[in-house]
Design a protein around this motif. Structure first.
Motif, PDB file in Angstrom:
ATOM      1  N   TYR A  13       0.838  -1.184   0.000  1.00 26.14           N
ATOM      2  CA  TYR A  13       0.000   0.000   0.000  1.00 26.14           C
ATOM      3  C   TYR A  13       0.882   1.245   0.000  1.00 26.14           C
ATOM      4  O   TYR A  13       1.043   1.934   1.001  1.00 26.14           O
ATOM      5  CB  TYR A  13      -0.945   0.010   1.210  1.00 26.14           C
ATOM      6  CG  TYR A  13      -1.961   1.127   1.142  1.00 26.14           C
ATOM      7  CD1 TYR A  13      -2.883   1.170   0.091  1.00 26.14           C
ATOM      8  CD2 TYR A  13      -1.991   2.131   2.094  1.00 26.14           C
ATOM      9  CE1 TYR A  13      -3.807   2.196   0.016  1.00 26.14           C
ATOM     10  CE2 TYR A  13      -2.917   3.160   2.021  1.00 26.14           C
ATOM     11  CZ  TYR A  13      -3.817   3.186   0.979  1.00 26.14           C
ATOM     12  OH  TYR A  13      -4.729   4.206   0.885  1.00 26.14           O
ATOM     13  N   ARG A  46       0.775   2.051  -6.002  1.00 26.85           N
ATOM     14  CA  ARG A  46       0.153   1.511  -4.788  1.00 26.85           C
ATOM     15  C   ARG A  46      -0.890   0.445  -5.127  1.00 26.85           C
ATOM     16  O   ARG A  46      -1.626   0.557  -6.101  1.00 26.85           O
ATOM     17  CB  ARG A  46      -0.487   2.629  -3.967  1.00 26.85           C
ATOM     18  CG  ARG A  46      -1.636   3.333  -4.630  1.00 26.85           C
ATOM     19  CD  ARG A  46      -2.181   4.466  -3.761  1.00 26.85           C
ATOM     20  NE  ARG A  46      -3.334   5.092  -4.377  1.00 26.85           N
ATOM     21  CZ  ARG A  46      -3.276   6.025  -5.305  1.00 26.85           C
ATOM     22  NH1 ARG A  46      -2.090   6.447  -5.715  1.00 26.85           N
ATOM     23  NH2 ARG A  46      -4.376   6.537  -5.817  1.00 26.85           N
ATOM     24  N   ASN A  47      -0.920  -0.558  -4.275  1.00 22.76           N
ATOM     25  CA  ASN A  47      -1.889  -1.649  -4.382  1.00 22.76           C
ATOM     26  C   ASN A  47      -1.746  -2.484  -5.643  1.00 22.76           C
ATOM     27  O   ASN A  47      -2.636  -3.260  -5.980  1.00 22.76           O
ATOM     28  CB  ASN A  47      -3.332  -1.132  -4.294  1.00 22.76           C
ATOM     29  CG  ASN A  47      -3.768  -0.909  -2.860  1.00 22.76           C
ATOM     30  OD1 ASN A  47      -3.176  -1.463  -1.938  1.00 22.76           O
ATOM     31  ND2 ASN A  47      -4.772  -0.092  -2.665  1.00 22.76           N
ATOM     32  N   SER A  66       5.488   4.565   1.755  1.00 22.09           N
ATOM     33  CA  SER A  66       4.109   4.254   2.123  1.00 22.09           C
ATOM     34  C   SER A  66       3.160   5.348   1.637  1.00 22.09           C
ATOM     35  O   SER A  66       3.537   6.509   1.509  1.00 22.09           O
ATOM     36  CB  SER A  66       3.984   4.100   3.640  1.00 22.09           C
ATOM     37  OG  SER A  66       4.090   5.370   4.270  1.00 22.09           O
ATOM     38  N   SER A  67       1.913   4.961   1.373  1.00 18.11           N
ATOM     39  CA  SER A  67       0.908   5.928   0.932  1.00 18.11           C
ATOM     40  C   SER A  67       0.695   7.009   1.978  1.00 18.11           C
ATOM     41  O   SER A  67       0.517   8.193   1.660  1.00 18.11           O
ATOM     42  CB  SER A  67      -0.416   5.219   0.638  1.00 18.11           C
ATOM     43  OG  SER A  67      -0.325   4.456  -0.537  1.00 18.11           O
ATOM     44  N   HIS A  68       0.705   6.610   3.247  1.00 21.17           N
ATOM     45  CA  HIS A  68       0.490   7.578   4.324  1.00 21.17           C
ATOM     46  C   HIS A  68       1.581   8.634   4.324  1.00 21.17           C
ATOM     47  O   HIS A  68       1.306   9.840   4.424  1.00 21.17           O
ATOM     48  CB  HIS A  68       0.462   6.861   5.671  1.00 21.17           C
ATOM     49  CG  HIS A  68       0.363   7.799   6.838  1.00 21.17           C
ATOM     50  ND1 HIS A  68      -0.806   8.434   7.193  1.00 21.17           N
ATOM     51  CD2 HIS A  68       1.313   8.230   7.723  1.00 21.17           C
ATOM     52  CE1 HIS A  68      -0.584   9.206   8.243  1.00 21.17           C
ATOM     53  NE2 HIS A  68       0.686   9.100   8.578  1.00 21.17           N
ATOM     54  N   GLN A 159      -8.695   7.285   0.112  1.00 18.82           N
ATOM     55  CA  GLN A 159      -7.777   6.492   0.923  1.00 18.82           C
ATOM     56  C   GLN A 159      -8.540   5.435   1.709  1.00 18.82           C
ATOM     57  O   GLN A 159      -8.102   4.277   1.808  1.00 18.82           O
ATOM     58  CB  GLN A 159      -7.007   7.406   1.881  1.00 18.82           C
ATOM     59  CG  GLN A 159      -5.990   6.659   2.746  1.00 18.82           C
ATOM     60  CD  GLN A 159      -5.187   7.601   3.619  1.00 18.82           C
ATOM     61  OE1 GLN A 159      -5.420   8.797   3.651  1.00 18.82           O
ATOM     62  NE2 GLN A 159      -4.224   7.055   4.350  1.00 18.82           N
ATOM     63  N   LEU A 160      -9.698   5.807   2.266  1.00 21.65           N
ATOM     64  CA  LEU A 160     -10.524   4.863   3.006  1.00 21.65           C
ATOM     65  C   LEU A 160     -10.976   3.717   2.103  1.00 21.65           C
ATOM     66  O   LEU A 160     -10.924   2.544   2.495  1.00 21.65           O
ATOM     67  CB  LEU A 160     -11.739   5.592   3.588  1.00 21.65           C
ATOM     68  CG  LEU A 160     -12.731   4.736   4.383  1.00 21.65           C
ATOM     69  CD1 LEU A 160     -12.091   4.257   5.686  1.00 21.65           C
ATOM     70  CD2 LEU A 160     -14.001   5.526   4.678  1.00 21.65           C
ATOM     71  N   GLU A 162      -9.562   2.628  -0.696  1.00 26.23           N
ATOM     72  CA  GLU A 162      -8.447   1.800  -1.130  1.00 26.23           C
ATOM     73  C   GLU A 162      -7.931   0.902  -0.003  1.00 26.23           C
ATOM     74  O   GLU A 162      -7.396  -0.176  -0.261  1.00 26.23           O
ATOM     75  CB  GLU A 162      -7.316   2.682  -1.660  1.00 26.23           C
ATOM     76  CG  GLU A 162      -7.683   3.385  -2.965  1.00 26.23           C
ATOM     77  CD  GLU A 162      -6.475   3.999  -3.643  1.00 26.23           C
ATOM     78  OE1 GLU A 162      -5.384   4.003  -3.030  1.00 26.23           O
ATOM     79  OE2 GLU A 162      -6.616   4.465  -4.780  1.00 26.23           O
ATOM     80  N   GLN A 163      -8.101   1.335   1.228  1.00 24.64           N
ATOM     81  CA  GLN A 163      -7.648   0.532   2.353  1.00 24.64           C
ATOM     82  C   GLN A 163      -8.681  -0.515   2.780  1.00 24.64           C
ATOM     83  O   GLN A 163      -8.319  -1.560   3.314  1.00 24.64           O
ATOM     84  CB  GLN A 163      -7.319   1.438   3.546  1.00 24.64           C
ATOM     85  CG  GLN A 163      -6.055   2.260   3.362  1.00 24.64           C
ATOM     86  CD  GLN A 163      -5.803   3.186   4.534  1.00 24.64           C
ATOM     87  OE1 GLN A 163      -6.735   3.762   5.097  1.00 24.64           O
ATOM     88  NE2 GLN A 163      -4.549   3.340   4.908  1.00 24.64           N
ATOM     89  N   HIS A 164      -9.975  -0.247   2.519  1.00 26.75           N
ATOM     90  CA  HIS A 164     -11.031  -1.126   3.023  1.00 26.75           C
ATOM     91  C   HIS A 164     -11.966  -1.635   1.912  1.00 26.75           C
ATOM     92  O   HIS A 164     -13.111  -1.974   2.191  1.00 26.75           O
ATOM     93  CB  HIS A 164     -11.848  -0.387   4.087  1.00 26.75           C
ATOM     94  CG  HIS A 164     -11.039   0.095   5.254  1.00 26.75           C
ATOM     95  ND1 HIS A 164     -10.663  -0.729   6.286  1.00 26.75           N
ATOM     96  CD2 HIS A 164     -10.517   1.318   5.522  1.00 26.75           C
ATOM     97  CE1 HIS A 164      -9.955  -0.029   7.167  1.00 26.75           C
ATOM     98  NE2 HIS A 164      -9.844   1.215   6.725  1.00 26.75           N
ATOM     99  N   TYR A 165     -11.465  -1.668   0.673  1.00 24.17           N
ATOM    100  CA  TYR A 165     -12.314  -2.077  -0.448  1.00 24.17           C
ATOM    101  C   TYR A 165     -12.811  -3.512  -0.295  1.00 24.17           C
ATOM    102  O   TYR A 165     -13.872  -3.877  -0.820  1.00 24.17           O
ATOM    103  CB  TYR A 165     -11.542  -1.954  -1.770  1.00 24.17           C
ATOM    104  CG  TYR A 165     -10.420  -2.949  -1.914  1.00 24.17           C
ATOM    105  CD1 TYR A 165     -10.640  -4.193  -2.502  1.00 24.17           C
ATOM    106  CD2 TYR A 165      -9.141  -2.663  -1.455  1.00 24.17           C
ATOM    107  CE1 TYR A 165      -9.616  -5.113  -2.621  1.00 24.17           C
ATOM    108  CE2 TYR A 165      -8.117  -3.570  -1.564  1.00 24.17           C
ATOM    109  CZ  TYR A 165      -8.359  -4.792  -2.153  1.00 24.17           C
ATOM    110  OH  TYR A 165      -7.341  -5.713  -2.272  1.00 24.17           O
TER     111      TYR A 165
END
Length: 512
Positions: A13, A46-47, A66-68, A159-160, A162-165
């Motif tokens: 990520y 990313r991803n 990292s994306s963050h 971002q939410l 992509e992290q919780h798809y």
């Protein structure tokens, strides 16, 4: 920095920068494969699922951001991706790549030294690399055209997603998280992103499901469940609406058998550290020496001098540009304000074509009524006739864009209705005017449709039109992402005798 014999398929990520300083390696990512050789640099977005298989002697530097961390310092991170494989870069950007190599090398050297201030040098190199990536290698996400790229709320939502798809994410949950009403968030997201929340979420899920289809032996139920779809049936329906084939058909057409075998054989990761090798550090120092005398400005695009060869003189002249104005649907010409703007533009610039989209899919043509006429003269074409009559009076031909997806929804119906529209136009407006029209076939943005399928569809459209109007011109649009199948050779010569510039262009695809 490692010798990589095998690095199994996995996702990160964030953004990864790969730099091969010795040997070779095959890198598979985003459904394609590239061979990294000495000095090559490659970005993994990313991803994106990727894997590496290298030889015994390779030495590979891998920088993971990292994306963050990236988004913390560059708020447009989630609106962009980075496109760079050094072999495919245009010559103007090669100087940028020359600056990336010493920065990556310096980070390794400082990590090995581990002296006072080494951490600051490494941190500085990371920031410089990120700056160069955003200045020279950034590509806008297609879905963000027209959106405000600096909107922090949209960035948080993306971002939410992509992290919780892979979780059962809903619009109401996101709205609650952003302290917004569901209806407001729905309108806001579509306005800013140019696409509905659910459609965007499904696009992200589909993207990740492609990796599972290509690189695993999981069944459709497992793939659907792992990527956030409620059922395999729901997943298949959404997949087919986008890729025009079922997941099973896509897997059969695109699956890479060697990656499946790797999973079945349970090949283990195999990498070896090479940090302690003095010979490697000497090799890295070479990159620092090569860049020591170069001055690089980060806020200007790099320019590379190219030789211009004088060629045989020619009396050919460069033609004038054509002015094409797209207005959306044909019915827009029934709007008096649009007519006035067209007339003004035509007087000031001279309009050669009026471009339209969604001729059959839109609302210009009225619902058909059953009659015993072979070619309907009923009000089906009432709106289009008024619009085309206006264009004929202004001597401006039509430029019709036909999308692959528009045809694929119902191929037989499309060609039947399109043929009847052309026949009707010939009867009403005459062969000389319709013969000046231009028709452009545009393929899908995704690479999911085979070249043979696009060729077949284009030739069918072309044959239909040529059978009715031999003078009409039909073309095919090749997008920038398909640049590998189309290239131009441009030669420029200057005649000292005649004091004029000769320009000739040769292309692999002929003008039709």
């Amino acid at each position: 920095m490692e010798n990589v014999l095998y690095f199994p398929p996995q996702q990160y990520y964030g953004t990864i920068v790969l730099f091969m300083i010795k040997g070779t390696a095959q890198v598979r990512y985003e459904g394609q494969e590239d061979e990294l050789k000495e000095n090559d640099i490659l970005f993994i977005n990313r991803n994106s699922r990727y894997s590496i298989r290298g030889n015994e002697e390779n030495i590979l530097i891998s920088l993971s951001i990292s994306s963050h961390f990236f988004a913390l310092h560059y708020k447009n991170y989630f609106h962009s991706y980075f496109q760079s494989f050094s072999k495919e870069l245009d010559k103007g950007r090669e100087k940028v790549t020359q600056q990336l190599r010493p920065l990556l090398s310096e980070m390794i050297i400082e990590k090995y030294r581990d002296e006072d201030g080494s951490a600051l040098v490494i941190q500085s190199s990371v920031y410089q690399i990120m700056l160069m990536m955003t200045r020279f290698f950034k590509k806008e996400m297609p879905m963000w055209e027209g959106a405000e790229a600096n909107d922090e709320r949209i960035a948080r939502i993306i971002q939410l997603i992509e992290q919780h798809y892979s979780e059962p994410l809903t619009l109401s949950e996101v709205a609650e998280n952003e302290f917004l009403s569901v209806s407001y968030l729905s309108r806001y997201f579509k306005q800013m992103a140019g696409i509905g929340f659910l459609n965007y979420l499904n696009q992200v899920r589909l993207k990740h499901s492609i990796d599972d289809l290509l690189y695993t032996t999981d069944n459709l139920y497992e793939i659907a469940h792992n990527n956030g779809f409620s059922t395999a049936k729901n997943y298949s329906a959404i997949f087919k609406s986008v890729y025009h084939m079922t997941p099973s058909q896509y897997r059969k057409q695109h699956q890479q058998a060697n990656l499946i075998r790797e999973k079945e054989e349970e090949v283990q990761e195999e990498t070896r550290s090479v940090m302690e090798s003095p010979a490697v550090l000497i090799r890295l120092a070479k990159y620092l020496d090569e860049s020591a005398d170069q001055n690089f400005v980060y806020d200007k695009a790099p320019v590379e001098e190219l030789e211009i060869r004088l060629e045989k003189e020619s009396d050919e002249k460069l033609g004038h540009e054509k002015h094409l104005v797209f207005i959306g649907e044909l019915k827009e010409l029934l709007n008096e304000n649009v007519k006035k703007q067209v007339l003004t533009a035509n007087q000031q610039l001279g309009i050669h074509y009026i471009g339209i989209r969604k001729l059959l899919e839109g609302t210009t043509l009225l619902p058909e009524v059953d009659t015993d006429e072979m070619i309907s003269t009923s009000p089906v074409y009432a709106n289009s006739d008024l619009a085309i009559q206006f264009l004929k009076e202004q001597h401006i031909p039509l430029f019709i864009r036909v999308d692959y997806k528009e045809i694929k929804q119902d191929e037989l119906s499309f060609f039947d209705r399109f043929d009847r529209f052309i026949q009707h136009s010939l009867l009403v407006f005459g062969r000389s005017f319709v013969g000046q029209w231009r028709v452009l076939f545009q393929g899908p943005n995704q690479k999911s449709v085979s070249a043979d399928e696009l060729k077949k569809m284009y030739l069918k459209l072309r044959q239909l039109l040529k059978n009715r109007v031999s003078d009409i011109a039909v073309g095919y649009y090749v997008s920038y992402d398909e640049k590998k199948i189309l290239f131009h050779r441009i030669s420029i010569g200057y005649s000292m005798k005649q004091k004029k510039l000769n320009l000739s262009v040769t292309t692999l695809i002929k003008t039709i």
